[in-house]
Design a protein around this motif. Sequence first.
Motif, PDB file in Angstrom:
ATOM      1  N   LYS A 249     -11.073  11.169  -6.529  1.00 20.47           N
ATOM      2  CA  LYS A 249     -11.375   9.841  -7.060  1.00 20.47           C
ATOM      3  C   LYS A 249     -11.258   9.850  -8.581  1.00 20.47           C
ATOM      4  O   LYS A 249     -10.700   8.922  -9.169  1.00 20.47           O
ATOM      5  CB  LYS A 249     -12.769   9.398  -6.611  1.00 20.47           C
ATOM      6  N   GLU A 250     -11.762  10.910  -9.207  1.00 17.63           N
ATOM      7  CA  GLU A 250     -11.662  11.028 -10.669  1.00 17.63           C
ATOM      8  C   GLU A 250     -10.202  11.109 -11.108  1.00 17.63           C
ATOM      9  O   GLU A 250      -9.789  10.431 -12.055  1.00 17.63           O
ATOM     10  CB  GLU A 250     -12.390  12.282 -11.157  1.00 17.63           C
ATOM     11  N   LEU A 251      -9.409  11.935 -10.426  1.00 12.28           N
ATOM     12  CA  LEU A 251      -8.007  12.103 -10.803  1.00 12.28           C
ATOM     13  C   LEU A 251      -7.206  10.803 -10.655  1.00 12.28           C
ATOM     14  O   LEU A 251      -6.306  10.536 -11.438  1.00 12.28           O
ATOM     15  CB  LEU A 251      -7.351  13.199  -9.950  1.00 12.28           C
ATOM     16  N   LEU A 252      -7.559  10.017  -9.658  1.00 12.75           N
ATOM     17  CA  LEU A 252      -6.803   8.805  -9.362  1.00 12.75           C
ATOM     18  C   LEU A 252      -7.285   7.589 -10.140  1.00 12.75           C
ATOM     19  O   LEU A 252      -6.700   6.515 -10.039  1.00 12.75           O
ATOM     20  CB  LEU A 252      -6.829   8.533  -7.863  1.00 12.75           C
TER      21      LEU A 252
ATOM     22  N   THR B 147      -0.940  13.241  -5.588  1.00 14.50           N
ATOM     23  CA  THR B 147      -2.079  13.794  -6.328  1.00 14.50           C
ATOM     24  C   THR B 147      -2.791  14.854  -5.492  1.00 14.50           C
ATOM     25  O   THR B 147      -3.144  15.918  -6.002  1.00 14.50           O
ATOM     26  CB  THR B 147      -3.060  12.677  -6.732  1.00 14.50           C
ATOM     27  N   LEU B 148      -2.981  14.565  -4.221  1.00 18.04           N
ATOM     28  CA  LEU B 148      -3.624  15.521  -3.323  1.00 18.04           C
ATOM     29  C   LEU B 148      -2.814  16.813  -3.238  1.00 18.04           C
ATOM     30  O   LEU B 148      -3.364  17.907  -3.379  1.00 18.04           O
ATOM     31  CB  LEU B 148      -3.795  14.914  -1.931  1.00 18.04           C
ATOM     32  N   SER B 149      -1.519  16.691  -3.042  1.00 14.28           N
ATOM     33  CA  SER B 149      -0.661  17.880  -2.939  1.00 14.28           C
ATOM     34  C   SER B 149      -0.716  18.705  -4.217  1.00 14.28           C
ATOM     35  O   SER B 149      -0.863  19.928  -4.170  1.00 14.28           O
ATOM     36  CB  SER B 149       0.789  17.471  -2.668  1.00 14.28           C
ATOM     37  N   SER B 150      -0.590  18.033  -5.328  1.00  9.23           N
ATOM     38  CA  SER B 150      -0.613  18.719  -6.619  1.00  9.23           C
ATOM     39  C   SER B 150      -1.949  19.435  -6.842  1.00  9.23           C
ATOM     40  O   SER B 150      -1.983  20.612  -7.227  1.00  9.23           O
ATOM     41  CB  SER B 150      -0.352  17.704  -7.732  1.00  9.23           C
ATOM     42  N   TYR B 151      -3.040  18.731  -6.603  1.00  4.63           N
ATOM     43  CA  TYR B 151      -4.367  19.311  -6.813  1.00  4.63           C
ATOM     44  C   TYR B 151      -4.612  20.477  -5.847  1.00  4.63           C
ATOM     45  O   TYR B 151      -5.149  21.512  -6.235  1.00  4.63           O
ATOM     46  CB  TYR B 151      -5.449  18.239  -6.654  1.00  4.63           C
ATOM     47  N   ALA B 152      -4.227  20.310  -4.589  1.00  4.20           N
ATOM     48  CA  ALA B 152      -4.444  21.365  -3.590  1.00  4.20           C
ATOM     49  C   ALA B 152      -3.668  22.632  -3.961  1.00  4.20           C
ATOM     50  O   ALA B 152      -4.201  23.742  -3.857  1.00  4.20           O
ATOM     51  CB  ALA B 152      -4.043  20.872  -2.206  1.00  4.20           C
ATOM     52  N   LYS B 153      -2.428  22.471  -4.404  1.00  4.09           N
ATOM     53  CA  LYS B 153      -1.632  23.630  -4.833  1.00  4.09           C
ATOM     54  C   LYS B 153      -2.271  24.283  -6.049  1.00  4.09           C
ATOM     55  O   LYS B 153      -2.387  25.508  -6.126  1.00  4.09           O
ATOM     56  CB  LYS B 153      -0.204  23.208  -5.149  1.00  4.09           C
ATOM     57  N   GLU B 154      -2.669  23.474  -7.004  1.00  6.22           N
ATOM     58  CA  GLU B 154      -3.286  23.964  -8.236  1.00  6.22           C
ATOM     59  C   GLU B 154      -4.556  24.776  -7.939  1.00  6.22           C
ATOM     60  O   GLU B 154      -4.827  25.795  -8.570  1.00  6.22           O
ATOM     61  CB  GLU B 154      -3.615  22.767  -9.123  1.00  6.22           C
ATOM     62  N   GLN B 155      -5.323  24.326  -6.957  1.00  6.65           N
ATOM     63  CA  GLN B 155      -6.588  24.988  -6.610  1.00  6.65           C
ATOM     64  C   GLN B 155      -6.413  26.123  -5.595  1.00  6.65           C
ATOM     65  O   GLN B 155      -7.373  26.824  -5.295  1.00  6.65           O
ATOM     66  CB  GLN B 155      -7.590  23.961  -6.073  1.00  6.65           C
ATOM     67  N   GLY B 156      -5.208  26.258  -5.046  1.00  7.36           N
ATOM     68  CA  GLY B 156      -4.942  27.335  -4.102  1.00  7.36           C
ATOM     69  C   GLY B 156      -5.463  27.100  -2.700  1.00  7.36           C
ATOM     70  O   GLY B 156      -5.769  28.048  -1.972  1.00  7.36           O
ATOM     71  N   TYR B 157      -5.558  25.843  -2.280  1.00  9.88           N
ATOM     72  CA  TYR B 157      -6.013  25.548  -0.929  1.00  9.88           C
ATOM     73  C   TYR B 157      -4.872  25.772   0.057  1.00  9.88           C
ATOM     74  O   TYR B 157      -3.740  25.358  -0.181  1.00  9.88           O
ATOM     75  CB  TYR B 157      -6.502  24.098  -0.812  1.00  9.88           C
ATOM     76  N   ALA B 158      -5.201  26.381   1.177  1.00  6.68           N
ATOM     77  CA  ALA B 158      -4.211  26.585   2.229  1.00  6.68           C
ATOM     78  C   ALA B 158      -3.979  25.278   2.989  1.00  6.68           C
ATOM     79  O   ALA B 158      -2.873  24.997   3.437  1.00  6.68           O
ATOM     80  CB  ALA B 158      -4.675  27.673   3.193  1.00  6.68           C
ATOM     81  N   PHE B 159      -5.024  24.485   3.113  1.00 10.35           N
ATOM     82  CA  PHE B 159      -4.911  23.188   3.778  1.00 10.35           C
ATOM     83  C   PHE B 159      -6.073  22.296   3.356  1.00 10.35           C
ATOM     84  O   PHE B 159      -7.098  22.781   2.880  1.00 10.35           O
ATOM     85  CB  PHE B 159      -4.861  23.328   5.304  1.00 10.35           C
TER      86      PHE B 159
ATOM     87  N   LEU C  31       0.803  -1.220   0.000  1.00 10.02           N
ATOM     88  CA  LEU C  31       0.000   0.000   0.000  1.00 10.02           C
ATOM     89  C   LEU C  31       0.839   1.275   0.000  1.00 10.02           C
ATOM     90  O   LEU C  31       0.323   2.345  -0.323  1.00 10.02           O
ATOM     91  CB  LEU C  31      -0.961   0.004   1.185  1.00 10.02           C
ATOM     92  N   ALA C  32       2.122   1.166   0.325  1.00  7.04           N
ATOM     93  CA  ALA C  32       2.976   2.365   0.378  1.00  7.04           C
ATOM     94  C   ALA C  32       2.972   3.143  -0.941  1.00  7.04           C
ATOM     95  O   ALA C  32       2.753   4.363  -0.930  1.00  7.04           O
ATOM     96  CB  ALA C  32       4.392   2.000   0.799  1.00  7.04           C
ATOM     97  N   PRO C  33       3.185   2.503  -2.099  1.00  6.57           N
ATOM     98  CA  PRO C  33       3.163   3.289  -3.340  1.00  6.57           C
ATOM     99  C   PRO C  33       1.773   3.835  -3.679  1.00  6.57           C
ATOM    100  O   PRO C  33       1.648   4.910  -4.270  1.00  6.57           O
ATOM    101  CB  PRO C  33       3.641   2.307  -4.414  1.00  6.57           C
ATOM    102  N   VAL C  34       0.725   3.135  -3.283  1.00  2.86           N
ATOM    103  CA  VAL C  34      -0.642   3.597  -3.532  1.00  2.86           C
ATOM    104  C   VAL C  34      -0.907   4.852  -2.694  1.00  2.86           C
ATOM    105  O   VAL C  34      -1.423   5.857  -3.198  1.00  2.86           O
ATOM    106  CB  VAL C  34      -1.674   2.491  -3.198  1.00  2.86           C
ATOM    107  N   LYS C  35      -0.525   4.795  -1.425  1.00  5.63           N
ATOM    108  CA  LYS C  35      -0.709   5.953  -0.543  1.00  5.63           C
ATOM    109  C   LYS C  35       0.156   7.132  -0.986  1.00  5.63           C
ATOM    110  O   LYS C  35      -0.280   8.282  -0.890  1.00  5.63           O
ATOM    111  CB  LYS C  35      -0.391   5.563   0.904  1.00  5.63           C
ATOM    112  N   GLN C  36       1.351   6.831  -1.481  1.00  8.74           N
ATOM    113  CA  GLN C  36       2.218   7.898  -1.973  1.00  8.74           C
ATOM    114  C   GLN C  36       1.601   8.575  -3.193  1.00  8.74           C
ATOM    115  O   GLN C  36       1.644   9.790  -3.327  1.00  8.74           O
ATOM    116  CB  GLN C  36       3.613   7.355  -2.315  1.00  8.74           C
ATOM    117  N   ARG C  37       1.014   7.785  -4.071  1.00  2.83           N
ATOM    118  CA  ARG C  37       0.351   8.345  -5.256  1.00  2.83           C
ATOM    119  C   ARG C  37      -0.814   9.235  -4.844  1.00  2.83           C
ATOM    120  O   ARG C  37      -1.010  10.322  -5.402  1.00  2.83           O
ATOM    121  CB  ARG C  37      -0.126   7.214  -6.162  1.00  2.83           C
ATOM    122  N   LEU C  38      -1.596   8.800  -3.868  1.00  4.69           N
ATOM    123  CA  LEU C  38      -2.698   9.613  -3.358  1.00  4.69           C
ATOM    124  C   LEU C  38      -2.163  10.917  -2.764  1.00  4.69           C
ATOM    125  O   LEU C  38      -2.676  11.999  -3.050  1.00  4.69           O
ATOM    126  CB  LEU C  38      -3.502   8.835  -2.315  1.00  4.69           C
ATOM    127  N   SER C  39      -1.119  10.814  -1.983  1.00  3.22           N
ATOM    128  CA  SER C  39      -0.525  11.997  -1.361  1.00  3.22           C
ATOM    129  C   SER C  39      -0.002  12.983  -2.408  1.00  3.22           C
ATOM    130  O   SER C  39      -0.228  14.194  -2.310  1.00  3.22           O
ATOM    131  CB  SER C  39       0.611  11.572  -0.428  1.00  3.22           C
TER     132      SER C  39
END
Length: 171
Positions: free
Chosen positions: A166-169, A129-141, A119-127
Amino acid sequence: MPPMKKTIALSLLLILTLAVKAQTIRFAHFSYNEVLRAMPDYAEAQQGIEQLRKQYSDEAQRMANEFSNKYEDLLEDYNTLAPAILSKRQAELQQLAQQGATFKNDAQKLLSQTEDQKLAPVKQRLSDTLSSYAKEQGYAFVINTDGNNLPYVDPAQGDDITTKLKELLQR
């Protein structure tokens, strides 16, 4: 404009800028477990873990059957066995029981390690994707809503990004 008025005007402008900026902090929330379980690579990892779990379970059952058969044999012959043979068989049963318990403990540890590794690589991929999307959308947290960690959120203030992640992943 005199220097004092410039200083006051700049200070007011700075305060207004900070106040406006403070009001534009954006945040999001999502269900980590829901997104993780929706990932195709999660399903693949779980399939591998389940196959290993079945192998360990089958081996534990085989060991339990072996113990049970030898125990039944001992009970059948109990009154007719010489004391030395009876003692040997009892020691053998005790050893089988100990081996079975040790195997179950070892299997549980190995399954846990395997699950972490798969699960480590799966969780890393989620992390990632989340970081990238959050930065792209301008979320502070971004907040994980699992475990009732976020019992209430005003939908007008924070965005639920569970579906979007879910869509992105799925790709």
